[in-house]
Every structure is written in C-alpha cells, then in structure tokens.
Design a protein around this motif. Structure first.
Motif, PDB file in Angstrom:
ATOM      1  N   ASP A   1      51.022  36.862  32.150  1.00 33.55           N
ATOM      2  CA  ASP A   1      51.595  35.696  31.489  1.00 33.55           C
ATOM      3  C   ASP A   1      50.507  34.737  31.003  1.00 33.55           C
ATOM      4  O   ASP A   1      49.685  34.267  31.785  1.00 33.55           O
ATOM      5  CB  ASP A   1      52.513  35.009  32.504  1.00 33.55           C
ATOM      6  CG  ASP A   1      53.307  33.876  31.927  1.00 33.55           C
ATOM      7  OD1 ASP A   1      52.984  33.406  30.827  1.00 33.55           O
ATOM      8  OD2 ASP A   1      54.264  33.454  32.589  1.00 33.55           O
TER       9      ASP A   1
ATOM     10  N   SER B   1      50.781  31.761  30.369  1.00 34.55           N
ATOM     11  CA  SER B   1      50.951  30.437  30.968  1.00 34.55           C
ATOM     12  C   SER B   1      50.094  30.260  32.217  1.00 34.55           C
ATOM     13  O   SER B   1      50.017  29.165  32.758  1.00 34.55           O
ATOM     14  CB  SER B   1      52.423  30.165  31.309  1.00 34.55           C
ATOM     15  OG  SER B   1      52.827  30.904  32.443  1.00 34.55           O
TER      16      SER B   1
ATOM     17  N   ARG C   1      49.843  42.435  40.532  1.00 36.58           N
ATOM     18  CA  ARG C   1      51.058  43.041  39.983  1.00 36.58           C
ATOM     19  C   ARG C   1      51.278  44.475  40.479  1.00 36.58           C
ATOM     20  O   ARG C   1      52.390  44.843  40.833  1.00 36.58           O
ATOM     21  CB  ARG C   1      51.011  43.024  38.466  1.00 36.58           C
ATOM     22  CG  ARG C   1      52.189  43.775  37.832  1.00 36.58           C
ATOM     23  CD  ARG C   1      52.129  43.741  36.345  1.00 36.58           C
ATOM     24  NE  ARG C   1      52.740  42.492  35.916  1.00 36.58           N
ATOM     25  CZ  ARG C   1      52.760  42.083  34.665  1.00 36.58           C
ATOM     26  NH1 ARG C   1      52.196  42.791  33.728  1.00 36.58           N
ATOM     27  NH2 ARG C   1      53.346  40.950  34.352  1.00 36.58           N
TER      28      ARG C   1
ATOM     29  N   ASP D   1      52.965  38.549  40.511  1.00 35.89           N
ATOM     30  CA  ASP D   1      52.051  39.203  39.580  1.00 35.89           C
ATOM     31  C   ASP D   1      50.616  38.710  39.777  1.00 35.89           C
ATOM     32  O   ASP D   1      49.669  39.440  39.529  1.00 35.89           O
ATOM     33  CB  ASP D   1      52.463  38.923  38.132  1.00 35.89           C
ATOM     34  CG  ASP D   1      53.763  39.611  37.752  1.00 35.89           C
ATOM     35  OD1 ASP D   1      54.158  40.575  38.429  1.00 35.89           O
ATOM     36  OD2 ASP D   1      54.389  39.169  36.766  1.00 35.89           O
TER      37      ASP D   1
ATOM     38  N   HIS E   1      56.481  34.504  39.941  1.00 39.71           N
ATOM     39  CA  HIS E   1      55.499  35.496  39.501  1.00 39.71           C
ATOM     40  C   HIS E   1      54.063  35.062  39.795  1.00 39.71           C
ATOM     41  O   HIS E   1      53.146  35.883  39.774  1.00 39.71           O
ATOM     42  CB  HIS E   1      55.679  35.833  38.025  1.00 39.71           C
ATOM     43  CG  HIS E   1      55.331  34.718  37.094  1.00 39.71           C
ATOM     44  ND1 HIS E   1      56.035  33.531  37.041  1.00 39.71           N
ATOM     45  CD2 HIS E   1      54.341  34.603  36.178  1.00 39.71           C
ATOM     46  CE1 HIS E   1      55.485  32.736  36.134  1.00 39.71           C
ATOM     47  NE2 HIS E   1      54.459  33.362  35.598  1.00 39.71           N
TER      48      HIS E   1
END
Length: 129
Positions: free
Chosen positions: A6, A8, A30, A37, A86
C-alpha cells in the motif's frame, strides 16, 4: 517501496517521523503471516516520547481517514502497538525494543523503504547516550 504494498505506508512513516521517532524500519510480512502486510517499528528516547509519537501518529493518520483497530501499551510508554489492520506499528522505548528484538524474530521479512524514509538521512543513527 515495494510495488505490491500500500502506497499509504508513507503516511505512517511521516507521522512517526513527525515526533522524531528514530531507527524506523518497515518489514514486509505479507508472505509470513496473515495478521498484517507490514510492521513498522520505530523507537523513542523516553517513555514520554514513545507516548507522544504514538499519539501524534493517531492524530496525523486520522486526518487521512485512517483509524486504528486497537491501541495497546500507551499508558506505560514502553511498547505501544497501533493496529491498523494491514499495518501494525510498534513504537518502542529503545531498551524494550532491544529486549524483544522484533527484527530478529521476523528476520525473513524484507525491509522496505518509503519516500519519506529514504529522505530521512538520520534514521539509522542511534541517539546520543
């Protein structure tokens, strides 16, 4: 930064660095666990700084609509765990981090860097004793 994670993640890194967290690492877990993750691990120089880092992370991420599922350990300030699903953030008081050695426990996890981490030149420096 790994393409499959991600983007972010950089928000999380910026938030931690915003209160001068040091020795920040991101572990891509992950393929190693189903609980997250990525683990983001960083340190503070005192219990008070650990709490300040954790609180700042929460405030900054909330601005992006990111809220934790749970927060543990903020009262003591030794090891604050911020579970964002995550992403799990671990904010340690340095001696506690050395004791638990999460990086050693997750030795098979690949370390990754986000743009903000790459541009933080002092991140691998240890604090003055």
């Amino acid at each position: 930064m790994s393409d499959d994670l991600d983007p972010s993640l950089d928000f999380y890194v910026k938030a931690a660095l915003g209160r001068k967290a040091f020795d920040l690492v991101i572990l891509n877990v992950r393929d190693l666990t189903s609980i997250a993750d990525a683990f983001i691990i960083c340190s503070g120089r005192s219990n008070r700084q650990v709490v300040a880092i954790a609180e700042f992370i929460q405030v900054e991420l909330k601005k992006h609509g990111i809220r934790p599922l749970s927060v543990e350990g903020k009262k003591e300030g030794h090891w604050v765990l911020l579970d964002y699903g995550h992403v799990i953030m671990h904010v340690f008081y340095e001696p506690i981090r050395n004791f638990y050695d999460l990086e050693g426990l997750w030795i098979d996890a690949k370390k990754i860097k986000t743009p903000s981490l790459i541009n933080a030149p002092d991140q691998n420096l240890k604090p003055d004793a």
